[in-house]
Design a protein around this motif. Structure first.
Motif, PDB file in Angstrom:
ATOM      1  N   TYR A  32      -5.821  -1.727   1.222  1.00 53.10           N
ATOM      2  CA  TYR A  32      -6.725  -2.677   0.820  1.00 53.10           C
ATOM      3  C   TYR A  32      -7.079  -2.376  -0.493  1.00 53.10           C
ATOM      4  CZ  TYR A  32      -6.562  -4.293   5.653  1.00 53.10           C
ATOM      5  OH  TYR A  32      -6.143  -4.803   6.789  1.00 53.10           O
ATOM      6  N   ALA A  33      -7.494  -1.507  -0.775  1.00 50.44           N
ATOM      7  CA  ALA A  33      -8.008  -0.836  -2.103  1.00 50.44           C
ATOM      8  C   ALA A  33      -6.672  -0.898  -3.185  1.00 50.44           C
ATOM      9  CB  ALA A  33      -8.527   0.552  -2.270  1.00 50.44           C
ATOM     10  N   LYS A  34      -5.669  -0.618  -2.703  1.00 46.03           N
ATOM     11  CA  LYS A  34      -4.544  -0.758  -3.619  1.00 46.03           C
ATOM     12  C   LYS A  34      -4.156  -2.139  -3.661  1.00 46.03           C
ATOM     13  CE  LYS A  34      -2.285   3.532  -2.307  1.00 46.03           C
ATOM     14  NZ  LYS A  34      -1.193   4.207  -1.341  1.00 46.03           N
ATOM     15  N   LEU A  35      -3.945  -3.043  -2.690  1.00 48.11           N
ATOM     16  CA  LEU A  35      -3.805  -4.415  -2.822  1.00 48.11           C
ATOM     17  C   LEU A  35      -4.723  -5.054  -3.706  1.00 48.11           C
ATOM     18  CD1 LEU A  35      -2.831  -5.475   0.775  1.00 48.11           C
ATOM     19  CD2 LEU A  35      -1.412  -5.204  -1.310  1.00 48.11           C
ATOM     20  N   GLY A  36      -6.015  -4.623  -3.599  1.00 49.87           N
ATOM     21  CA  GLY A  36      -7.105  -5.214  -4.438  1.00 49.87           C
ATOM     22  C   GLY A  36      -6.954  -5.144  -5.927  1.00 49.87           C
ATOM     23  N   ILE A  37      -6.749  -3.843  -6.221  1.00 50.06           N
ATOM     24  CA  ILE A  37      -6.116  -3.587  -7.825  1.00 50.06           C
ATOM     25  C   ILE A  37      -5.038  -4.272  -8.200  1.00 50.06           C
ATOM     26  CG2 ILE A  37      -5.521  -1.575  -8.930  1.00 50.06           C
ATOM     27  CD1 ILE A  37      -7.227   0.257  -7.184  1.00 50.06           C
ATOM     28  N   ILE A  38      -3.923  -4.384  -7.201  1.00 51.81           N
ATOM     29  CA  ILE A  38      -2.874  -5.066  -7.490  1.00 51.81           C
ATOM     30  C   ILE A  38      -3.175  -6.675  -7.906  1.00 51.81           C
ATOM     31  CG2 ILE A  38      -0.595  -5.991  -6.903  1.00 51.81           C
ATOM     32  CD1 ILE A  38      -0.191  -3.359  -5.424  1.00 51.81           C
ATOM     33  N   CYS A  39      -4.054  -7.282  -6.834  1.00 47.10           N
ATOM     34  CA  CYS A  39      -4.454  -8.535  -6.992  1.00 47.10           C
ATOM     35  C   CYS A  39      -5.299  -8.657  -8.764  1.00 47.10           C
ATOM     36  CB  CYS A  39      -5.140  -9.040  -6.124  1.00 47.10           C
ATOM     37  SG  CYS A  39      -4.182  -9.291  -4.528  1.00 47.10           S
ATOM     38  N   ALA A  85      -5.387  -6.871 -11.122  1.00 51.67           N
ATOM     39  CA  ALA A  85      -4.326  -6.750 -12.464  1.00 51.67           C
ATOM     40  C   ALA A  85      -3.518  -8.061 -12.399  1.00 51.67           C
ATOM     41  CB  ALA A  85      -3.330  -5.376 -12.226  1.00 51.67           C
ATOM     42  N   LEU A  86      -2.853  -8.564 -11.595  1.00 48.75           N
ATOM     43  CA  LEU A  86      -2.024  -9.667 -11.678  1.00 48.75           C
ATOM     44  C   LEU A  86      -3.116 -10.919 -12.073  1.00 48.75           C
ATOM     45  CD1 LEU A  86       0.126  -9.637  -8.367  1.00 48.75           C
ATOM     46  CD2 LEU A  86       0.839  -9.329 -10.790  1.00 48.75           C
ATOM     47  N   ILE A  87      -4.035 -11.097 -11.750  1.00 45.29           N
ATOM     48  CA  ILE A  87      -5.101 -12.309 -12.119  1.00 45.29           C
ATOM     49  C   ILE A  87      -5.330 -11.973 -13.650  1.00 45.29           C
ATOM     50  CG2 ILE A  87      -7.477 -13.001 -12.047  1.00 45.29           C
ATOM     51  CD1 ILE A  87      -7.502 -12.468  -8.772  1.00 45.29           C
ATOM     52  N   ALA A  88      -5.602 -10.719 -14.056  1.00 39.40           N
ATOM     53  CA  ALA A  88      -5.947 -10.453 -15.498  1.00 39.40           C
ATOM     54  C   ALA A  88      -4.462 -10.675 -16.384  1.00 39.40           C
ATOM     55  CB  ALA A  88      -6.059  -8.990 -15.436  1.00 39.40           C
TER      56      ALA A  88
END
Length: 168
Positions: free
Chosen positions: A18-25, A27-30
């Protein structure tokens, strides 16, 4: 010590899924925000100066001035809305927001005629419709349009003959 070792026994040193998915999301939003801001900046209108008249218009202007002399005033890029008005009908005055290449005026600024310099672009359907509309407007207002075609070449004597049909 053994208890401390056992408490870290299942720890692999990584982040949870979940933490990895949160970071990826995040980064994508940024990335999308940055792309959006760059695209928006690129779409902003950019303004720049351009020549008031084309070289062809300048050459015709010089010949027209030499033919008409000081007896008349000649102005380039005359907006129809500045010299014609409209009563009734639809579309308000928007159809008057078109320019003629030149206007010939008396010394008292009374419009005598409009002059159009037509090149090959006036053979396009949209330009032909525009020219037809301008001709209709000017005919209704009693303003002659004198048209010269660039394909006929700029011959001062020919320009003079045509202008003298209207002036003098």
């Amino acid at each position: 010590e053994e208890a401390a070792e056992n408490s870290f026994a299942g720890y692999s040193g990584g982040l949870s899924l979940y933490a990895k998915l949160g970071i990826i999301c995040a980064a994508l939003i940024a990335v999308f925000i940055i792309i959006f801001l760059i695209a928006r900046k690129l779409k902003e209108a950019q303004y720049f100066k351009k020549p008031y008249l084309t070289q062809t218009e300048i050459r015709y202007f010089e010949v027209i001035l030499s033919v008409l002399g000081n007896d008349y005033l000649v102005y380039p890029q005359v907006n129809l809305a500045a010299v014609l008005d409209k009563k009734g009908g639809s579309n308000g005055r928007t159809e008057l927001f078109r320019n003629a290449d030149f206007g010939v005026f008396t010394k008292e600024f009374e419009l005598l005629a409009l002059i159009e310099i037509n090149d090959a672009s006036h053979l396009r359907k949209d330009r032909m419709e525009r020219d037809k509309k301008v001709a209709k407007i000017c005919k209704s207002a009693g303003v002659p349009i004198i048209t010269f075609w660039t394909k006929d070449k700029l011959i001062p004597e020919k320009i003079a003959r045509e202008l003298h049909r209207y002036f003098r």
